[in-house]
Motif scaffolding. Structure first.
Motif, PDB file in Angstrom:
ATOM      1  N   LEU A 159      33.302  35.297  37.928  1.00 18.34           N
ATOM      2  CA  LEU A 159      32.758  35.955  36.753  1.00 18.34           C
ATOM      3  C   LEU A 159      31.941  34.960  35.933  1.00 18.34           C
ATOM      4  N   GLU A 201      31.533  37.424  31.129  1.00 16.75           N
ATOM      5  CA  GLU A 201      32.490  38.349  31.732  1.00 16.75           C
ATOM      6  C   GLU A 201      33.925  37.831  31.614  1.00 16.75           C
ATOM      7  N   GLN A 202      34.113  36.505  31.738  1.00 22.50           N
ATOM      8  CA  GLN A 202      35.443  35.919  31.578  1.00 22.50           C
ATOM      9  C   GLN A 202      35.970  36.154  30.172  1.00 22.50           C
TER      10      GLN A 202
END
Length: 182
Positions: free
Chosen positions: A105, A109-110
């Motif tokens: 990711l 996104e993380q």
């Protein structure tokens, strides 16, 4: 009848992480959860003569832990929030890229994934105690409905109802946040 041989090191000590997560879910305090687990281990050790007569030592240990945690909550007037589990990386701990959910990711996104997990943690923490306990034992500890019913001293149907209601509440709250950003 064959007598069971139960060892503290082999059968009871490995339960400490399960007991800690349950105590944490009930007390919402790391320190209180640690105290509850220590008290649970001491109570189990002091009752070692009874071990061969206990059908399911894990269920018995979990019941003792739950009762001690509930007693701790009743005697304390403060409430704190606790995480679902300490294995998921928190913001700024540098472990995000190493976590399986974060693999592949982007940093954005993380962060979004961490935020969603933290949000679900808070939602679970806000559930009524019985629902929290049922969710913890079923979804995080993988116990059967029968085991949970035995530990919580309720029927299997009540366990299923509590889990259903808890999941519906979390789903509804999560959907509201995802749809409206509340």
């Amino acid at each position: 009848m064959q007598t069971k041989i139960i060892s503290f090191r082999g059968d009871i000590l490995p339960l400490k992480n399960v007991l800690y997560r349950l105590a944490l879910r009930i007390t919402l305090s790391h320190e209180d959860a640690e105290d509850v687990v220590q008290d649970t281990m001491m109570k189990l050790w002091n009752r070692r003569e009874e071990w061969p007569t206990i059908d399911n030592i894990a269920a018995f240990a979990t019941t003792v832990c739950r009762n001690l945690a509930l007693d701790k909550v009743k005697s304390a007037s403060t409430a704190m929030t606790a995480p679902l589990d300490d294995n998921y990386p928190r913001q700024g701990d540098g472990a995000g890229a190493k976590h399986p959910l974060a693999a592949g990711l982007s940093p954005y996104e993380q962060t979004a994934q961490r935020d969603r997990v933290d949000m679900v943690r808070r939602m679970v923490d806000s559930l009524p105690e019985k629902q929290r306990s049922c969710i913890q034992l079923r979804d995080f500890e993988g116990m059967s409905y029968k085991e949970i019913a035995s530990i919580l001293s309720i029927s299997e149907e009540q366990v299923k109802v509590n889990i259903f209601r808890a999941r519906q509440t979390i789903k509804k709250k999560f959907q509201e946040v995802e749809d409206y950003g509340l």
